[in-house]
Design an enzyme around this catalytic site. Structure first.
Site, PDB file in Angstrom:
ATOM      1  N   GLU A 210      34.273  45.637  13.758  1.00 16.99           N
ATOM      2  CA  GLU A 210      33.222  44.927  13.018  1.00 16.99           C
ATOM      3  C   GLU A 210      33.342  45.813  11.535  1.00 16.99           C
ATOM      4  O   GLU A 210      33.492  46.825  11.618  1.00 16.99           O
ATOM      5  CB  GLU A 210      31.858  45.062  13.661  1.00 16.99           C
ATOM      6  CG  GLU A 210      32.036  44.323  14.992  1.00 16.99           C
ATOM      7  CD  GLU A 210      30.528  44.577  15.791  1.00 16.99           C
ATOM      8  OE1 GLU A 210      30.440  43.721  16.905  1.00 16.99           O
ATOM      9  OE2 GLU A 210      30.149  45.680  15.555  1.00 16.99           O
ATOM     10  N   LYS A 212      31.414  47.783   8.954  1.00 16.24           N
ATOM     11  CA  LYS A 212      30.443  48.958   9.053  1.00 16.24           C
ATOM     12  C   LYS A 212      29.778  48.836   7.954  1.00 16.24           C
ATOM     13  O   LYS A 212      29.921  49.369   6.909  1.00 16.24           O
ATOM     14  CB  LYS A 212      31.138  50.372   9.520  1.00 16.24           C
ATOM     15  CG  LYS A 212      30.054  51.321   9.728  1.00 16.24           C
ATOM     16  CD  LYS A 212      30.417  52.639  10.105  1.00 16.24           C
ATOM     17  CE  LYS A 212      29.562  53.799  10.672  1.00 16.24           C
ATOM     18  NZ  LYS A 212      28.476  54.169   9.744  1.00 16.24           N
ATOM     19  N   ARG A 217      19.530  51.168  10.453  1.00 17.01           N
ATOM     20  CA  ARG A 217      19.624  50.530  11.711  1.00 17.01           C
ATOM     21  C   ARG A 217      18.211  49.709  12.258  1.00 17.01           C
ATOM     22  O   ARG A 217      16.970  50.426  11.967  1.00 17.01           O
ATOM     23  CB  ARG A 217      20.144  51.843  12.719  1.00 17.01           C
ATOM     24  CG  ARG A 217      20.215  51.241  14.041  1.00 17.01           C
ATOM     25  CD  ARG A 217      21.506  50.938  14.528  1.00 17.01           C
ATOM     26  NE  ARG A 217      22.015  50.802  15.904  1.00 17.01           N
ATOM     27  CZ  ARG A 217      22.635  51.559  16.530  1.00 17.01           C
ATOM     28  NH1 ARG A 217      23.339  52.830  16.140  1.00 17.01           N
ATOM     29  NH2 ARG A 217      23.157  51.159  17.841  1.00 17.01           N
ATOM     30  N   ARG A 232      16.047  53.450  13.674  1.00 14.20           N
ATOM     31  CA  ARG A 232      17.003  54.343  14.453  1.00 14.20           C
ATOM     32  C   ARG A 232      16.179  55.344  15.140  1.00 14.20           C
ATOM     33  O   ARG A 232      16.327  55.782  16.241  1.00 14.20           O
ATOM     34  CB  ARG A 232      17.784  55.094  13.201  1.00 14.20           C
ATOM     35  CG  ARG A 232      19.165  55.837  13.929  1.00 14.20           C
ATOM     36  CD  ARG A 232      19.805  56.298  12.647  1.00 14.20           C
ATOM     37  NE  ARG A 232      20.927  57.105  12.930  1.00 14.20           N
ATOM     38  CZ  ARG A 232      21.263  58.033  13.667  1.00 14.20           C
ATOM     39  NH1 ARG A 232      19.916  58.913  13.935  1.00 14.20           N
ATOM     40  NH2 ARG A 232      22.002  58.668  13.910  1.00 14.20           N
ATOM     41  N   GLU A 261      21.764  46.218  11.951  1.00 21.05           N
ATOM     42  CA  GLU A 261      21.991  46.833  10.685  1.00 21.05           C
ATOM     43  C   GLU A 261      21.281  45.995   9.420  1.00 21.05           C
ATOM     44  O   GLU A 261      21.630  44.756   9.617  1.00 21.05           O
ATOM     45  CB  GLU A 261      23.223  47.322  10.134  1.00 21.05           C
ATOM     46  CG  GLU A 261      23.188  48.262   8.873  1.00 21.05           C
ATOM     47  CD  GLU A 261      23.098  49.666   9.703  1.00 21.05           C
ATOM     48  OE1 GLU A 261      22.731  50.090  10.590  1.00 21.05           O
ATOM     49  OE2 GLU A 261      23.437  50.551   8.541  1.00 21.05           O
ATOM     50  N   PHE A 301      24.640  43.473  15.572  1.00 13.18           N
ATOM     51  CA  PHE A 301      25.848  43.626  16.402  1.00 13.18           C
ATOM     52  C   PHE A 301      25.677  43.859  17.923  1.00 13.18           C
ATOM     53  O   PHE A 301      26.812  43.733  18.533  1.00 13.18           O
ATOM     54  CB  PHE A 301      26.733  44.540  15.733  1.00 13.18           C
ATOM     55  CG  PHE A 301      25.660  45.963  15.470  1.00 13.18           C
ATOM     56  CD1 PHE A 301      25.385  46.715  16.635  1.00 13.18           C
ATOM     57  CD2 PHE A 301      25.343  46.242  14.240  1.00 13.18           C
ATOM     58  CE1 PHE A 301      24.514  47.899  16.340  1.00 13.18           C
ATOM     59  CE2 PHE A 301      24.599  47.250  13.981  1.00 13.18           C
ATOM     60  CZ  PHE A 301      24.162  48.091  15.086  1.00 13.18           C
ATOM     61  N   ARG A 372      26.407  59.301  21.885  1.00 13.81           N
ATOM     62  CA  ARG A 372      27.211  59.320  21.045  1.00 13.81           C
ATOM     63  C   ARG A 372      28.825  59.262  21.798  1.00 13.81           C
ATOM     64  O   ARG A 372      29.112  60.535  22.108  1.00 13.81           O
ATOM     65  CB  ARG A 372      27.365  60.429  19.921  1.00 13.81           C
ATOM     66  CG  ARG A 372      28.233  60.055  18.817  1.00 13.81           C
ATOM     67  CD  ARG A 372      28.125  61.224  17.728  1.00 13.81           C
ATOM     68  NE  ARG A 372      26.920  61.405  17.109  1.00 13.81           N
ATOM     69  CZ  ARG A 372      26.326  60.535  16.088  1.00 13.81           C
ATOM     70  NH1 ARG A 372      27.216  59.608  15.498  1.00 13.81           N
ATOM     71  NH2 ARG A 372      25.275  60.719  15.281  1.00 13.81           N
ATOM     72  N   LYS A 378      33.949  54.807  14.737  1.00 18.11           N
ATOM     73  CA  LYS A 378      33.766  54.679  13.331  1.00 18.11           C
ATOM     74  C   LYS A 378      35.070  54.809  12.433  1.00 18.11           C
ATOM     75  O   LYS A 378      35.647  56.066  12.621  1.00 18.11           O
ATOM     76  CB  LYS A 378      32.563  54.949  12.650  1.00 18.11           C
ATOM     77  CG  LYS A 378      32.312  56.590  12.943  1.00 18.11           C
ATOM     78  CD  LYS A 378      30.981  57.156  12.248  1.00 18.11           C
ATOM     79  CE  LYS A 378      30.895  58.397  12.766  1.00 18.11           C
ATOM     80  NZ  LYS A 378      29.562  58.977  12.333  1.00 18.11           N
TER      81      LYS A 378
END
Ligand SMILES: Nc1ncnc2c1ncn2[C@@H]1O[C@H](COP(=O)(O)OP(=O)(O)OP(=O)(O)O)[C@@H](O)[C@H]1O
Length: 515
Positions: A210, A212, A217, A232, A261, A301, A372, A378
């Site tokens: 996708e 970025k 966020r 976020r 986003e 997303f 994470r 990314k």
């Protein structure tokens, strides 16, 4: 032992002990000891450095002006302090300023010098320690003798460590009872950096690639006509983004939780500078001017819930199907299961459109809230670090009267103060210089003629060419050709990059002098 009545001084002492040790085990043990004995969740709140009422609106000025003689002996319990702060926060109306000052004077007068100091730092937000969250999760598990995974999940779904601690003491089933609740935000899933696009594709197998996008966020919750939108950091911003609320109300569903986003676009559909999007999110970059007329567009997303069905534990493949059903036109551009060539084309297209890069996500992965991991990777060509502003030098020449050269620190993963790794005055626009001069003065702790030292609160994203060994800095490394990309008001210092991450950028063979 003061069963059921943890003394405030014990919290203060434990907090100091945490700061003094680098051993994670020792921290967990110290925290678990108090969590085991707590009779109020405020024990947990204070230990992670926040009043249980959240921000209670005592300014820096106020708490430093109020300084009655400290008590000789500690006597305050955590319950008493918590009640006093609750009382303080609820004072409103006529004479509120005086009554608030009187309430604080009373509380401070019953506190020892060390307790007063702790209270000041608690009230100004200085104690807030995101870095302790993981340690606290372990401590709660230890204290309640329940598996840490169950505690972590409860925390992700509740977003509250004090509430998690209370449930943990009731037992595993109370923890398991936390569900995704429409209207209550969960901590967003995060991504790890990929080595390269081909490596990410190879590692993840079946995946989606996708764009970025470089915005902010958002997590959107809708139940019927009720909409809540969070950042976020799980801050609610519903009232400041009416265009998004309206759009979400129009989606073809009854209830939904979407992750995405948002950013402002120019007339020809290119992203506007990040600062402009952030300024819509309130305070930080001076929302004055015509920024309100910039409309935000959402790009979703992920879908965590749709019409009564929780999707957190479903694979991304299923969640994407729900996403397309709920948010069709507003789904982020991306391609499912592309071959290598197609994936490279998606990356090129994203960069050509002015975006940061791409995200590569495993289609088999569940939504790991707050983690994470490697399931999301990314890929972005420009190297950046999120660092903490420690201080700033007065400019000269054209920048006279403005705060210019920033002192940058990397996070100590053990929770100590940030470690300085470099300086930069490059990349600052006139607007940003003016803004940072105002903002940094407002958080100054020492206003020198040359350097202004500030509370380490602001995170800034820095672009760099690399790092080098340097005996001049305490971490043994220095940034090379650092320049400012943007401030990151959506990130806390606890989320800044660590000194280890900075050292990892050293050219192979370079050994930093140990700190
Ligand atoms: N397609 C996308 N999928 C997921 N996140 C996206 C996407 N496009 C943009 N983002 C943004 O990228 C962030 C994920 O990157 P990461 O986990 O590294 O967070 P971060 O630390 O803010 O990253 P960075 O500093 O690189 O922006 C998300 O928080 C989100 O704001």
């Amino acid at each position: 032992m003061h069963h059921g009545h943890v003394l405030f001084s014990e919290v203060v002492e434990t907090s100091a002990a945490l700061a003094a040790t680098r051993s994670r085990l020792a921290k967990v043990a110290a925290l678990a000891e108090l969590v085991r004995r707590m009779s109020t969740p405020a024990v947990v709140s204070f230990l992670i450095g926040v009043p249980s009422q959240g921000r209670i609106g005592a300014g820096y000025r106020t708490v430093f002006d109020i300084a009655p003689p400290p008590a000789e002996q500690p006597g305050l319990t955590v319950v008493e302090v918590d009640e006093a702060l609750g009382g303080y926060a609820s004072i409103a109306g006529k004479g509120a300023v005086q009554r608030r000052a009187a309430a604080l004077t009373d509380l401070f007068g019953r506190a020892t010098a060390a307790e007063q100091d702790f209270l000041r730092r608690l009230l100004t937000g200085e104690l807030r320690q995101g870095a302790l969250e993981g340690v606290m999760v372990d401590a709660i598990a230890r204290a309640a003798e329940v598996p840490v995974e169950v505690v972590r999940r409860a925390y992700m779904l509740s977003g509250s460590l004090p509430a998690t601690a209370v449930a943990a003491r009731e037992g595993e089933s109370a923890l398991a009872a936390f569900r995704l609740e429409v209207g209550r935000p969960v901590r967003p899933m995060l991504a790890s950096p990929a080595e390269s696009l081909p490596e990410a594709l190879a590692e993840l197998g079946a995946c989606v690639v996708e764009h970025k996008l470089d915005g902010a966020r958002i997590q959107v919750h809708r139940s019927g006509e009720q909409v809540h939108i969070f950042t976020r950091n799980l801050r609610e911003i519903t009232g400041t983004v009416p265009e998004l609320v309206e759009l979400v109300c129009g989606l073809p569903c009854e209830s939904v939780v979407l992750d995405g986003e948002t950013l402002a676009l120019t007339d020809d559909g290119k992203p506007r500078p990040f600062q402009e999007t952030m300024s819509r999110f309130g305070a930080l970059l001076g929302a004055e001017g015509d920024t309100r007329s910039l409309l935000l567009s959402p790009f979703f997303f992920d879908c965590l819930h749709l019409d009564g069905v929780d999707l957190l534990d479903e694979p991304l493949r299923e969640r994407l199907a729900a996403l397309r059903k709920a948010a069709g036109d507003h789904v982020i551009p991306g391609v499912v299961e592309p071959d290598e060539e197609r994936a490279a084309a998606v990356l090129d297209a994203a960069l050509a459109a002015g975006h940061e890069g791409v995200m590569v996500k495993s289609l088999e992965s569940v939504y790991a809230a707050g983690r994470r991991g490697r399931a999301w990777q990314k890929v972005k060509p420009v190297h950046t670090l999120d660092l903490v502003v420690l201080g700033v030098e007065w400019g000269s020449g054209r920048r006279k009267g403005l705060l210019s050269n920033l002192h940058l620190g990397a996070r100590d993963p053990e929770g100590g103060p940030p470690v300085m790794v470099g300086k930069t005055f490059k990349g600052l626009t006139d607007e940003l210089l003016a803004w940072q001069t105002r903002e940094l003065l407002s958080i100054a702790t020492d206003r020198g003629d040359w350097v202004v030292t500030v509370r380490p609160e602001l995170v800034i994203e820095i672009e760099l060419d690399g790092v080098q060994v340097s005996p001049r800095y305490p971490g043994g490394v220095a940034l090379r050709f650092a320049r400012v990309l943007r401030y990151r008001p959506d990130k806390d210092p606890a989320e800044a990059d660590t000194i280890d991450a900075v050292r990892a950028l050293l050219p192979k063979g370079g050994t930093p002098t140990p700190p």
